[in-house]
Design a protein around this motif. Structure first.
Motif, PDB file in Angstrom:
ATOM      1  N   GLY A 630       0.829  -1.200   0.000  1.00  0.00           N
ATOM      2  CA  GLY A 630       0.000   0.000   0.000  1.00  0.00           C
ATOM      3  C   GLY A 630       0.858   1.242   0.000  1.00  0.00           C
ATOM      4  N   GLN A 631       0.431   2.250  -0.757  1.00  0.00           N
ATOM      5  CA  GLN A 631       1.231   3.461  -0.931  1.00  0.00           C
ATOM      6  C   GLN A 631       0.521   4.677  -0.350  1.00  0.00           C
ATOM      7  N   ILE A 632       1.204   5.326   0.594  1.00  0.00           N
ATOM      8  CA  ILE A 632       0.695   6.569   1.163  1.00  0.00           C
ATOM      9  C   ILE A 632       1.543   7.729   0.647  1.00  0.00           C
ATOM     10  N   PRO A 633       1.029   8.966   0.720  1.00  0.00           N
ATOM     11  CA  PRO A 633       1.676  10.101   0.032  1.00  0.00           C
ATOM     12  C   PRO A 633       2.825  10.745   0.795  1.00  0.00           C
ATOM     13  N   LEU A 634       3.844   9.966   1.125  1.00  0.00           N
ATOM     14  CA  LEU A 634       5.035  10.541   1.752  1.00  0.00           C
ATOM     15  C   LEU A 634       5.936  11.162   0.702  1.00  0.00           C
ATOM     16  N   ILE A 635       6.543  12.286   1.027  1.00  0.00           N
ATOM     17  CA  ILE A 635       7.587  12.847   0.175  1.00  0.00           C
ATOM     18  C   ILE A 635       8.823  11.982   0.382  1.00  0.00           C
ATOM     19  N   PRO A 636       9.300  11.285  -0.627  1.00  0.00           N
ATOM     20  CA  PRO A 636      10.340  10.279  -0.420  1.00  0.00           C
ATOM     21  C   PRO A 636      11.608  10.788   0.248  1.00  0.00           C
ATOM     22  N   ALA A 637      12.061  11.975  -0.117  1.00  0.00           N
ATOM     23  CA  ALA A 637      13.344  12.464   0.380  1.00  0.00           C
ATOM     24  C   ALA A 637      13.331  12.751   1.875  1.00  0.00           C
ATOM     25  N   ILE A 638      12.171  13.085   2.427  1.00  0.00           N
ATOM     26  CA  ILE A 638      12.100  13.436   3.846  1.00  0.00           C
ATOM     27  C   ILE A 638      11.151  12.537   4.620  1.00  0.00           C
ATOM     28  N   MET A 639      10.455  11.640   3.923  1.00  0.00           N
ATOM     29  CA  MET A 639       9.539  10.684   4.543  1.00  0.00           C
ATOM     30  C   MET A 639       8.500  11.376   5.428  1.00  0.00           C
ATOM     31  N   SER A 640       7.953  12.474   4.920  1.00  0.00           N
ATOM     32  CA  SER A 640       6.888  13.209   5.600  1.00  0.00           C
ATOM     33  C   SER A 640       5.777  13.494   4.613  1.00  0.00           C
ATOM     34  N   LEU A 641       4.579  13.720   5.141  1.00  0.00           N
ATOM     35  CA  LEU A 641       3.453  14.065   4.278  1.00  0.00           C
ATOM     36  C   LEU A 641       3.623  15.482   3.752  1.00  0.00           C
ATOM     37  N   PRO A 642       3.154  15.758   2.533  1.00  0.00           N
ATOM     38  CA  PRO A 642       3.256  17.123   1.996  1.00  0.00           C
ATOM     39  C   PRO A 642       2.347  18.075   2.755  1.00  0.00           C
ATOM     40  N   THR A 643       2.816  19.289   2.926  1.00  0.00           N
ATOM     41  CA  THR A 643       2.009  20.313   3.583  1.00  0.00           C
ATOM     42  C   THR A 643       1.982  21.539   2.714  1.00  0.00           C
TER      43      THR A 643
END
Length: 943
Positions: A630-643
């Motif tokens: 399953g894929q959630i929307p993490l920004i790969p480089a920082i492993m955080s959700l976009p804000t």
């Protein structure tokens, strides 16, 4: 709306940079700094020193055993495997003459005067002896599988050049694991020559030879003792799974976050559009690197290319011209990923390199190894101060960070500006129009008996915890893991037989505890199963946790069969897709033919046509099924959700549109890497607005979210390029480009099957084009002469309690199809007469030997108020009306519509309780049920 993609404030990591001297390791270091991280130490692994070698930097200090030697890791590949000479310790074996080295507790700080001689670690010979007897020098490159070693004599100068402490250690051992993936649990092969007192003694005077990868462990431990603040490690892997997995194995064992910002860099935005990885060299030049070629190995390159600066326009053009002349066009050749050349960085931006390395021409000697391989032996390298003007202009070195979204998905996001309330998703109408598909045509194409469920190799095992008032979530999870281990043992299976898992939790707050216990099941193999995890809240009655497994019972613990299971487990942070640090892979794949009754354990017999006696592996060709996490929307480089950084209310649904597109892009990138040509179906999970910050901030209702995801799903599949319908055949042909992605470039270099440079894939190793979707594999069953819309795999949306990381959406593609031949995948979609039920089937044909196997996935979506009984045209002419649909895999149930879900310990199928269910047009569903089946028949001239 703008999106923050950089590191959060004060979130920078303290990084140990693995440096080989090559361009990739230093460019990766620059990207670490661009992402807000700090480099605390450099680490390098070098060849073991020959007898009499010394380094003046050691100031006469002695290193009595190899355990005290200093050095570290490199990450650009060399050529064929040759074991490094090992400095053996005392106790049981021969002791090599003691070299003079830097002591283990002191880093190389480069405190000698700039330009001082003696940076090399070489045999002590005078100039006269060197001129009369060049063989006195060490004139063989180690050609390590793992480490770049050519140019190692210059590495000590990096400490003073950069001002960063450098730690080094000698490489011990050679490559004992030759596959792309790596596991330190695999027992090394024994080698003769060690006494009984050796710590690695296996008895009988034999010693276990460690893989050269393990040389990193003592080196990094030394650095961690000196720099306890270090919490990450960076490497320069671009396309080599071989290198990346070995660094990740060591990093995760030592508690370090692996960083590989160059991973898949050539396919990221800017490169994908341009279609050439040569622009990576442009980026390096823009960043201020000066990288000189110090080794060439075929690829149209000869010794005339030695000392060419690849990070320059002239050097890049020379390379491109030579590659074109040789006919090498595949990704990676222009940047040396297949071993075409290796480089040495002698300068960089003033923010990193305070001094540059210079080597006079008379101190560069060409060494020819044969087979088109040549390299430079470098002596008397010196450091040169930079001009003050250069240092003042140090801020001009630019490190380009790839855009978050590919052009395709950026365009898709921009297209979502129209109001969702006015949008209708044509994928459902496509399904409606296909309801007239010919039952006669379908039944004539799908023949052969259904494989009995008792013989099915792809099985569903479902386990639930015991939520008594006295049990904790840790105890419940441990109880399930014990049950799984016991069932695997009884079936003579290892945990590698598990292909994918679904974990349902009552509370997502339990995830860290569950993950720790769950991970203990997969501590032996390099690629744990893919995984989907959601929280169902109080809808999960009677238990706090359910774990469902898809198990391939053909993967028994015997020779060869484990080679059928291939995986992708990227644990490093990159710009490509989220890292999976933990017990789950991005994807696991296996061939459809392995499910056939004819692919029994006897396939491991040397007499079988599928058995390769050279490597002892059983091989199956044909299409493969791909299970993706399953894929959630993490920004790969920082492993955080976009804000969002915008306070504007113009985006009425906040960040949900971006999250929906970004997480689908993750699915696409992983699918493309695994060669997926078509998805069988997909679900988008959304959290309940009452439990998720991401969801509560969005004004969209669940039907609107379902329509948003349905619209994105359809747009991602695009509209096929079409030729006109043939008057004679009545069929519509499609003109889709198909490209060959080829094997891992490390395979081309070291795997005998791919040793011929630039050679294309053949037979079973040929992977389908990386176009997704690839409609050339489809044989769509619409009525002849009828205008055909773009068929889209079935999609639905499910509302659950909560998602990992409080994400706003999670995409789960049920299966991907890879390696399928043209027109070998058949689709069948229909709607019941009253419109209350929809059915979609995907049929994948696989021919193996004298048998034909057809894997069938059937999904039935039942509308609100529809009967569970079969009725209407959704079931007329079904391929399995007499024997059922096969094995029930999963059933999604809308508990918000009054549907009851009771989890029992005896059930084998997975039931996912959902707060609500919706199709892509925002219409409510009561349930969605999925079945798998396998049809088998003898091969004939017609099939």
């Amino acid at each position: 709306m703008t999106t923050k993609t950089g590191p959060p404030k004060d979130a920078g990591l303290k990084v140990i940079a693995l440096v080989s001297g090559g361009k990739d390791s230093f460019f990766s270091l620059l990207h670490c700094r661009a992402n807000g991280h700090r480099i605390v130490a450099l680490a390098n692994l070098h060849p073991a020193l020959p007898s009499g070698a010394s380094s003046p930097q050691s100031s006469g200090s002695c290193c009595p055993t190899p355990a005290a030697a200093i050095s570290v890791t490199a990450l650009a590949a060399s050529a064929a495997a040759v074991s490094a000479p090992v400095l053996t310790g005392t106790g049981g074996g021969e002791t090599a003459p003691t070299p003079t080295l830097v002591p283990a507790d002191e880093p190389v700080r480069g405190d000698h005067p700039s330009g001082a001689p003696g940076n090399e670690v070489v045999p002590e010979v005078d100039d006269a002896a060197e001129e009369t007897s060049p063989s006195a020098l060490e004139e063989e490159d180690l050609n390590s599988f793992m480490y770049q070693t050519v140019g190692h004599e210059v590495i000590p100068l990096y400490a003073e050049a950069t001002g960063i402490p450098l730690y080094r250690r000698a490489i011990a051992g050679g490559a004992t694991q030759h596959g792309k993936d790596y596991s330190h649990y695999r027992r090394p092969r024994p080698t003769a020559g060690s006494g009984p007192d050796s710590a690695d003694d296996l008895g009988g005077g034999e010693r276990a030879e460690e893989d050269e990868t393990e040389s990193m462990v003592p080196l990094l431990r030394t650095i961690l003792e000196k720099h306890p603040e270090a919490n990450a490690i960076c490497a320069g892997a671009i396309l080599s799974t071989y290198q990346r997995t070995r660094v990740e194995s060591v990093a995760t064992r030592l508690g370090l976050t692996p960083l590989a910002y160059l991973w898949k860099f050539p396919v990221l935005p800017a490169y994908a559009a341009a279609g050439s990885d040569v622009q990576l060299l442009d980026d390096m030049a823009e960043a201020g690197l000066e990288a000189r070629i110090i080794k060439v190995a075929s690829g149209g390159l000869d010794e005339e290319f030695l000392w060419t600066n690849v990070a320059s326009a002239a050097g890049k053009n020379r390379l491109a011209k030579a590659m074109r002349r040789f006919g090498t066009a595949e990704t990676g050749a222009m940047i040396g990923e297949g071993g075409e050349f290796e480089t040495l960085v002698v300068d960089g931006p003033p923010t990193l390199f305070k001094k540059r390395i210079v080597i006079a021409d008379e101190n560069k000697r060409v060494i020819k190894e044969g087979g088109g391989t040549s390299w430079l032996s470098l002596r008397k390298a010196k450091l040169e101060n930079k001009e003050i003007k250069e240092l003042e202009e140090g801020n001009k070195g630019k490190v380009r960070v790839p855009d978050l979204l590919d052009p395709k998905f950026a365009s898709l996001l921009a297209s979502l500006s129209t109001p969702l309330v006015e949008t209708s998703v044509s994928s459902s109408s496509s399904q409606d129009e296909s309801s007239s598909s010919s039952s006669r045509e379908l039944s004539s194409e799908i023949v052969g008996p259904l494989q009995p469920l008792s013989e099915a190799k792809l099985q569903q095992w479902c386990f639930s915890g015991n939520s008594s008032s006295s049990s904790s979530i840790e105890e419940e999870t441990a109880f399930i893991i014990t049950q799984i281990r016991e069932r695997l043992r009884k079936a003579n299976l290892s945990s590698s037989a598990i292909i994918s898992t679904v974990v349902l939790l009552r509370s997502m707050a339990d995830f860290p505890i569950v993950n720790n216990v769950y991970g203990s099941l997969f501590d032996e193999g390099p690629n744990p199963p893919s995984r989907v995890c959601v929280s169902c809240g109080n809808s999960l009655e009677g238990t706090n946790i359910v774990i469902s497994l898809t198990v391939h019972t053909g993967f028994q613990q015997q020779k060869g069969l484990s080679s059928l299971r291939q995986g992708l487990h990227v644990q490093s942070r990159s710009y490509w897709a989220p890292a999976n640090i933990g017990p789950y892979s991005q994807a696991i794949t296996f061939p459809v033919s392995s499910l056939s009754s004819s692919s029994s354990s006897s396939s491991s017999s040397p007499d079988d046509n599928n058995y390769n006696s050279s490597n002892g592996l059983v091989s199956f060709g044909g299409p493969k099924l791909v299970n993706i996490a399953g894929q959630i929307p993490l920004i790969p480089a920082i492993m955080s959700l976009p804000t969002s950084t915008s306070s504007s209310a113009s985006s009425e649904d906040g960040d949900l549109r971006l999250q929906t597109v970004l997480s689908l892009q993750h699915l696409w990138r992983i699918g493309t890497e695994m060669g997926v040509q078509w998805w069988t179906s997909a679900v988008a999970y959304f959290p309940s607005s009452s439990s998720s910050p991401s969801s509560s901030s969005s004004p969209l209702s669940m039907p609107q979210k379902a329509k948003l995801a349905g619209r994105v799903w359809e747009a991602a599949h695009g509209k096929p390029n079409r030729k006109r319908i043939s008057d004679d055949e009545g069929e519509e042909s499609e003109d889709e480009e198909e490209e060959s992605a080829g094997p891992d470039l490390w395979d081309r270099k070291y795997n005998p099957q791919f040793m011929s440079f630039g050679g294309g894939d053949t037979g079973e190793n040929k992977r389908a084009g990386d176009v997704l979707p690839n409609r050339s594999v489809l044989h769509e069953l619409n009525s002849p002469g009828r205008k055909q819309k773009a068929v889209v795999p079935m999609f639905f949306a499910a509302e659950v309690e909560e998602l990992p990381r409080s994400a706003g959406v999670e995409w789960h593609a049920h299966l991907g199809i890879a390696g399928a031949e043209e027109k070998s995948v058949r689709l069948y979609q229909s709607v019941s007469r009253d419109g209350s039920a929809r059915e979609a089937r995907v049929i994948v044909k696989s021919v193996a030997g004298e048998s034909v196997a057809r894997f069938v996935q059937t999904i039935i979506a039942r509308g609100l108020g529809a009967s569970e009984e079969r009725s209407g045209s959704a079931h007329d002419g079904g391929i399995m009306t007499a024997e059922g649909y096969g094995s029930l895999v999963v059933k999604y149930v809308n508990t918000g519509a009054g549907e009851r879900v009771e989890v029992t310990a005896e059930q084998q199928e997975l039931v996912v309780p959902c707060k609500s269910l919706w199709d892509g047009q925002g219409r409510g569903l009561a349930s969605v049920t999925m079945y798998h089946a396998l049809l088998e028949e003898e091969r004939s001239s017609d099939n």
